[in-house]
Design a protein around this motif. Structure first.
Motif, PDB file in Angstrom:
ATOM      1  N   UNK A   2       0.830  -1.200   0.000  1.00  0.00           N
ATOM      2  CA  UNK A   2       0.000   0.000   0.000  1.00  0.00           C
ATOM      3  C   UNK A   2       0.866   1.251   0.000  1.00  0.00           C
ATOM      4  N   UNK A   3       0.358   2.281  -0.642  1.00  0.00           N
ATOM      5  CA  UNK A   3       1.027   3.577  -0.637  1.00  0.00           C
ATOM      6  C   UNK A   3       0.233   4.513   0.272  1.00  0.00           C
ATOM      7  N   UNK A   4       0.913   5.152   1.204  1.00  0.00           N
ATOM      8  CA  UNK A   4       0.266   6.074   2.130  1.00  0.00           C
ATOM      9  C   UNK A   4       0.780   7.483   1.899  1.00  0.00           C
ATOM     10  N   UNK A   5      -0.143   8.422   1.892  1.00  0.00           N
ATOM     11  CA  UNK A   5       0.237   9.827   1.714  1.00  0.00           C
ATOM     12  C   UNK A   5      -0.601  10.686   2.665  1.00  0.00           C
ATOM     13  N   UNK A   6       0.089  11.499   3.440  1.00  0.00           N
ATOM     14  CA  UNK A   6      -0.564  12.487   4.287  1.00  0.00           C
ATOM     15  C   UNK A   6      -0.411  13.851   3.636  1.00  0.00           C
ATOM     16  N   UNK A   7      -1.446  14.662   3.724  1.00  0.00           N
ATOM     17  CA  UNK A   7      -1.338  16.086   3.436  1.00  0.00           C
ATOM     18  C   UNK A   7      -1.627  16.775   4.762  1.00  0.00           C
ATOM     19  N   UNK A   8      -0.711  17.637   5.199  1.00  0.00           N
ATOM     20  CA  UNK A   8      -0.818  18.260   6.518  1.00  0.00           C
ATOM     21  C   UNK A   8      -0.840  19.779   6.393  1.00  0.00           C
ATOM     22  N   UNK A   9      -1.415  20.417   7.403  1.00  0.00           N
ATOM     23  CA  UNK A   9      -1.380  21.877   7.452  1.00  0.00           C
ATOM     24  C   UNK A   9      -1.607  22.337   8.891  1.00  0.00           C
ATOM     25  N   UNK A  31      -4.793   6.260   1.087  1.00  0.00           N
ATOM     26  CA  UNK A  31      -4.132   4.980   0.868  1.00  0.00           C
ATOM     27  C   UNK A  31      -4.586   4.450  -0.481  1.00  0.00           C
ATOM     28  N   UNK A  32      -3.629   4.070  -1.268  1.00  0.00           N
ATOM     29  CA  UNK A  32      -3.940   3.452  -2.546  1.00  0.00           C
ATOM     30  C   UNK A  32      -3.285   2.082  -2.546  1.00  0.00           C
ATOM     31  N   UNK A  33      -4.102   1.053  -2.679  1.00  0.00           N
ATOM     32  CA  UNK A  33      -3.573  -0.298  -2.650  1.00  0.00           C
ATOM     33  C   UNK A  33      -4.400  -1.238  -3.510  1.00  0.00           C
ATOM     34  N   UNK A  34      -4.124  -2.526  -3.385  1.00  0.00           N
ATOM     35  CA  UNK A  34      -4.817  -3.533  -4.178  1.00  0.00           C
ATOM     36  C   UNK A  34      -6.320  -3.536  -3.924  1.00  0.00           C
ATOM     37  N   UNK A  35      -6.702  -3.230  -2.698  1.00  0.00           N
ATOM     38  CA  UNK A  35      -8.125  -3.270  -2.359  1.00  0.00           C
ATOM     39  C   UNK A  35      -8.833  -1.955  -2.651  1.00  0.00           C
ATOM     40  N   UNK A  72       1.128  -2.039   7.737  1.00  0.00           N
ATOM     41  CA  UNK A  72       1.663  -2.576   6.485  1.00  0.00           C
ATOM     42  C   UNK A  72       2.480  -1.541   5.710  1.00  0.00           C
ATOM     43  N   UNK A  73       2.724  -0.395   6.316  1.00  0.00           N
ATOM     44  CA  UNK A  73       3.448   0.681   5.619  1.00  0.00           C
ATOM     45  C   UNK A  73       4.928   0.356   5.494  1.00  0.00           C
ATOM     46  N   UNK A  74       5.444   0.614   4.319  1.00  0.00           N
ATOM     47  CA  UNK A  74       6.882   0.539   4.069  1.00  0.00           C
ATOM     48  C   UNK A  74       7.435   1.928   3.770  1.00  0.00           C
ATOM     49  N   UNK A  75       6.557   2.779   3.257  1.00  0.00           N
ATOM     50  CA  UNK A  75       6.950   4.129   2.849  1.00  0.00           C
ATOM     51  C   UNK A  75       5.765   5.064   3.065  1.00  0.00           C
ATOM     52  N   UNK A  76       6.010   6.183   3.727  1.00  0.00           N
ATOM     53  CA  UNK A  76       4.974   7.174   4.001  1.00  0.00           C
ATOM     54  C   UNK A  76       5.440   8.522   3.457  1.00  0.00           C
ATOM     55  N   UNK A  77       4.584   9.140   2.669  1.00  0.00           N
ATOM     56  CA  UNK A  77       4.863  10.478   2.138  1.00  0.00           C
ATOM     57  C   UNK A  77       4.038  11.471   2.927  1.00  0.00           C
ATOM     58  N   UNK A  78       4.677  12.540   3.351  1.00  0.00           N
ATOM     59  CA  UNK A  78       3.970  13.635   4.012  1.00  0.00           C
ATOM     60  C   UNK A  78       4.150  14.868   3.151  1.00  0.00           C
ATOM     61  N   UNK A  79       3.030  15.419   2.703  1.00  0.00           N
ATOM     62  CA  UNK A  79       3.050  16.632   1.893  1.00  0.00           C
ATOM     63  C   UNK A  79       2.553  17.791   2.748  1.00  0.00           C
ATOM     64  N   UNK A  80       3.267  18.901   2.650  1.00  0.00           N
ATOM     65  CA  UNK A  80       2.910  20.101   3.394  1.00  0.00           C
ATOM     66  C   UNK A  80       3.184  21.327   2.532  1.00  0.00           C
ATOM     67  N   UNK A  81       2.430  22.385   2.777  1.00  0.00           N
ATOM     68  CA  UNK A  81       2.700  23.621   2.042  1.00  0.00           C
ATOM     69  C   UNK A  81       3.676  24.516   2.804  1.00  0.00           C
TER      70      UNK A  81
END
Length: 143
Positions: A2-9, A31-35, A72-81
């Protein structure tokens, strides 16, 4: 995987005639994954502080959430402005403020003890509108 991405502010609202100043943060997790695709949202009010503190606390809260719940996370992206947070995480900018130093140290402790990698990336404010709205909701919560 699964790919995990946070957008924070973070948000600091100045005092007005009808309310005191308030500070909060928010994040959106996708989260974007097989399911398929799923999302989770969070927002919180914090002690009145600066916007920079709120921006940092949003990132820390996202990493803490990931550590506790994303097994199940292997990689977490955190996006912030917040360019400041991104550059301070990367070591490109020094952290001079004592409160921010303590928050960055907390961030480092968490990240160094997670089973996944974390990448903090800058995104334009226009692409962070949901997290911005959540942070403002956090700022407006009644204590």
């Amino acid at each position: 995987m699964a790919q995990y991405k946070f957008q924070t502010d973070g948000s600091h609202l100045s005092a007005s005639k009808h309310r005191p100043s308030s500070t909060g943060f928010g994040w959106l997790l996708t989260k974007k994954g097989k399911s398929g695709f799923s999302s989770q949202k969070a927002f919180r009010q914090i002690e009145p502080s600066t916007n920079n503190v709120a921006e940092w606390l949003a990132v820390v809260d996202a990493v803490e959430y990931a550590k506790k719940h994303l097994h199940d996370a292997k990689f977490v992206i955190i996006e912030t402005d917040s360019e400041l947070v991104v550059k301070q995480v990367a070591g490109e900018y020094q952290v001079k403020n004592q409160r921010l130093k303590a928050i960055k140290a907390q961030y480092n402790r968490i990240v160094n003890n997670t089973p996944f990698s974390v990448q903090v990336k800058h995104i334009p404010r226009e692409k962070n509108q949901m997290a911005d709205s959540l942070s403002k909701l956090g700022s407006l919560l009644n204590r």
